[in-house]
Design a protein around this motif. Structure first.
Motif, PDB file in Angstrom:
ATOM      1  N   ILE A  31      10.315  38.777  47.546  1.00  0.00           N
ATOM      2  CA  ILE A  31       9.917  40.042  46.909  1.00  0.00           C
ATOM      3  C   ILE A  31       9.811  41.138  47.961  1.00  0.00           C
ATOM      4  N   MET A  32       9.213  40.819  49.110  1.00  0.00           N
ATOM      5  CA  MET A  32       9.095  41.807  50.187  1.00  0.00           C
ATOM      6  C   MET A  32      10.469  42.246  50.686  1.00  0.00           C
ATOM      7  N   ASP A  33      11.400  41.313  50.772  1.00  0.00           N
ATOM      8  CA  ASP A  33      12.763  41.674  51.173  1.00  0.00           C
ATOM      9  C   ASP A  33      13.363  42.677  50.190  1.00  0.00           C
ATOM     10  N   LEU A  34      13.103  42.484  48.899  1.00  0.00           N
ATOM     11  CA  LEU A  34      13.599  43.427  47.897  1.00  0.00           C
ATOM     12  C   LEU A  34      12.970  44.803  48.086  1.00  0.00           C
ATOM     13  N   PHE A  35      11.660  44.844  48.372  1.00  0.00           N
ATOM     14  CA  PHE A  35      11.002  46.133  48.622  1.00  0.00           C
ATOM     15  C   PHE A  35      11.613  46.824  49.841  1.00  0.00           C
ATOM     16  N   TRP A  36      11.798  46.078  50.924  1.00  0.00           N
ATOM     17  CA  TRP A  36      12.369  46.670  52.135  1.00  0.00           C
ATOM     18  C   TRP A  36      13.794  47.163  51.893  1.00  0.00           C
ATOM     19  N   ALA A  37      14.501  46.514  50.995  1.00  0.00           N
ATOM     20  CA  ALA A  37      15.853  46.934  50.649  1.00  0.00           C
ATOM     21  C   ALA A  37      15.852  48.050  49.604  1.00  0.00           C
ATOM     22  N   ARG A  38      14.644  48.450  49.176  1.00  0.00           N
ATOM     23  CA  ARG A  38      14.479  49.498  48.150  1.00  0.00           C
ATOM     24  C   ARG A  38      15.181  49.133  46.844  1.00  0.00           C
ATOM     25  N   ASP A  39      15.097  47.855  46.514  1.00  0.00           N
ATOM     26  CA  ASP A  39      15.714  47.327  45.307  1.00  0.00           C
ATOM     27  C   ASP A  39      14.701  47.420  44.156  1.00  0.00           C
ATOM     28  N   GLN A  40      15.105  48.016  43.052  1.00  0.00           N
ATOM     29  CA  GLN A  40      14.224  48.169  41.890  1.00  0.00           C
ATOM     30  C   GLN A  40      13.745  46.826  41.348  1.00  0.00           C
ATOM     31  N   ALA A  41      14.488  45.777  41.602  1.00  0.00           N
ATOM     32  CA  ALA A  41      14.099  44.448  41.130  1.00  0.00           C
ATOM     33  C   ALA A  41      12.772  44.008  41.745  1.00  0.00           C
ATOM     34  N   ALA A  42      12.403  44.590  42.876  1.00  0.00           N
ATOM     35  CA  ALA A  42      11.130  44.247  43.514  1.00  0.00           C
ATOM     36  C   ALA A  42       9.955  44.563  42.591  1.00  0.00           C
ATOM     37  N   ILE A  43      10.033  45.671  41.900  1.00  0.00           N
ATOM     38  CA  ILE A  43       8.951  46.061  40.988  1.00  0.00           C
ATOM     39  C   ILE A  43       8.888  45.089  39.813  1.00  0.00           C
ATOM     40  N   GLU A  44      10.018  44.741  39.274  1.00  0.00           N
ATOM     41  CA  GLU A  44      10.057  43.800  38.156  1.00  0.00           C
ATOM     42  C   GLU A  44       9.524  42.430  38.568  1.00  0.00           C
ATOM     43  N   GLU A  45       9.921  41.962  39.739  1.00  0.00           N
ATOM     44  CA  GLU A  45       9.465  40.659  40.216  1.00  0.00           C
ATOM     45  C   GLU A  45       7.968  40.668  40.501  1.00  0.00           C
ATOM     46  N   THR A  46       7.455  41.769  41.060  1.00  0.00           N
ATOM     47  CA  THR A  46       6.021  41.889  41.314  1.00  0.00           C
ATOM     48  C   THR A  46       5.257  41.885  40.004  1.00  0.00           C
ATOM     49  N   SER A  47       5.769  42.607  39.026  1.00  0.00           N
ATOM     50  CA  SER A  47       5.130  42.643  37.716  1.00  0.00           C
ATOM     51  C   SER A  47       5.120  41.267  37.071  1.00  0.00           C
ATOM     52  N   THR A  48       6.227  40.559  37.178  1.00  0.00           N
ATOM     53  CA  THR A  48       6.317  39.220  36.602  1.00  0.00           C
ATOM     54  C   THR A  48       5.314  38.276  37.252  1.00  0.00           C
ATOM     55  N   LYS A  49       5.217  38.343  38.571  1.00  0.00           N
ATOM     56  CA  LYS A  49       4.368  37.400  39.297  1.00  0.00           C
ATOM     57  C   LYS A  49       2.900  37.792  39.292  1.00  0.00           C
ATOM     58  N   TYR A  50       2.602  39.088  39.437  1.00  0.00           N
ATOM     59  CA  TYR A  50       1.218  39.528  39.623  1.00  0.00           C
ATOM     60  C   TYR A  50       0.720  40.506  38.574  1.00  0.00           C
TER      61      TYR A  50
END
Length: 52
Positions: A6-25
């Motif tokens: 998830i952190m890698d997605l954030f660092w890559a500025r990938d919108q999927a990071a927000i979706e994955e964070t929402s799913t998990k937390y």
């Protein structure tokens, strides 16, 4: 998804990071926010005015 991925997605500025964070937390973060607001504090930690 694992946190490091998830952190890698954030660092890559990938919108999927927000979706994955929402799913998990999402539920956990929502409960925390409700508890904070219920106790009379805003996100900036300043007391809210009392009602009534």
């Amino acid at each position: 998804m694992e946190d490091d991925k998830i952190m890698d997605l954030f660092w890559a500025r990938d919108q999927a990071a927000i979706e994955e964070t929402s799913t998990k937390y999402g539920g956990r973060l929502q409960r925390l926010a409700v508890k904070i607001l219920y106790r009379g504090y805003s996100a900036t930690s300043k007391p809210l005015p009392c009602k009534g």
